[in-house]
Write a protein that holds these residues in place. Sequence first.
Motif, PDB file in Angstrom:
ATOM      1  N   ASN A   2      29.903 -16.213  13.681  1.00 21.71           N
ATOM      2  CA  ASN A   2      29.837 -16.699  12.133  1.00 21.71           C
ATOM      3  C   ASN A   2      29.358 -18.277  12.238  1.00 21.71           C
ATOM      4  OD1 ASN A   2      29.893 -17.594   9.526  1.00 21.71           O
ATOM      5  ND2 ASN A   2      31.483 -16.019   8.896  1.00 21.71           N
ATOM      6  N   THR A   4      28.261 -19.767   9.455  1.00 22.68           N
ATOM      7  CA  THR A   4      27.831 -20.321   7.957  1.00 22.68           C
ATOM      8  C   THR A   4      28.084 -21.648   7.916  1.00 22.68           C
ATOM      9  OG1 THR A   4      28.348 -18.065   7.574  1.00 22.68           O
ATOM     10  CG2 THR A   4      28.145 -19.681   5.579  1.00 22.68           C
ATOM     11  N   GLU A  46      24.230 -11.720   6.446  1.00 26.38           N
ATOM     12  CA  GLU A  46      25.181 -10.439   6.353  1.00 26.38           C
ATOM     13  C   GLU A  46      26.186 -10.685   5.390  1.00 26.38           C
ATOM     14  OE1 GLU A  46      25.959  -8.389   9.849  1.00 26.38           O
ATOM     15  OE2 GLU A  46      23.751  -8.264  10.430  1.00 26.38           O
ATOM     16  N   ALA A  47      26.672 -10.156   4.250  1.00 30.90           N
ATOM     17  CA  ALA A  47      27.752 -10.253   3.448  1.00 30.90           C
ATOM     18  C   ALA A  47      28.135 -11.856   3.187  1.00 30.90           C
ATOM     19  CB  ALA A  47      28.990  -9.670   4.172  1.00 30.90           C
ATOM     20  N   ASP A  48      27.084 -12.287   2.766  1.00 27.83           N
ATOM     21  CA  ASP A  48      27.191 -13.748   2.186  1.00 27.83           C
ATOM     22  C   ASP A  48      27.577 -14.548   3.462  1.00 27.83           C
ATOM     23  OD1 ASP A  48      26.443 -13.084  -0.251  1.00 27.83           O
ATOM     24  OD2 ASP A  48      28.207 -12.632  -1.142  1.00 27.83           O
TER      25      ASP A  48
END
Length: 73
Positions: A2, A4, A46-48
């Motif tokens: 991840n 993000t 994916e999935a915010d």
Amino acid sequence: MNVTQKVVAKYEEGVLKLFMDGAKIGEVVETDHGLQHSMKEGFAFEADAIYRYEHESPEQITSFIEDSWQYWD
């Protein structure tokens, strides 16, 4: 992985461009059908969250546990 928190977004001409470490990794465009994500190969939205894959495609990743069972015989 991840990533993000490492992604920076820049809004230009109606397009939200996504960057990581100064390199463009994708963009988000609002259409009549909602938000459309276009990500560079090796990245996925994916999935915010935004993920970076070590392999070109997440489908190519196999679990170490699954692969290691053959050595237990």
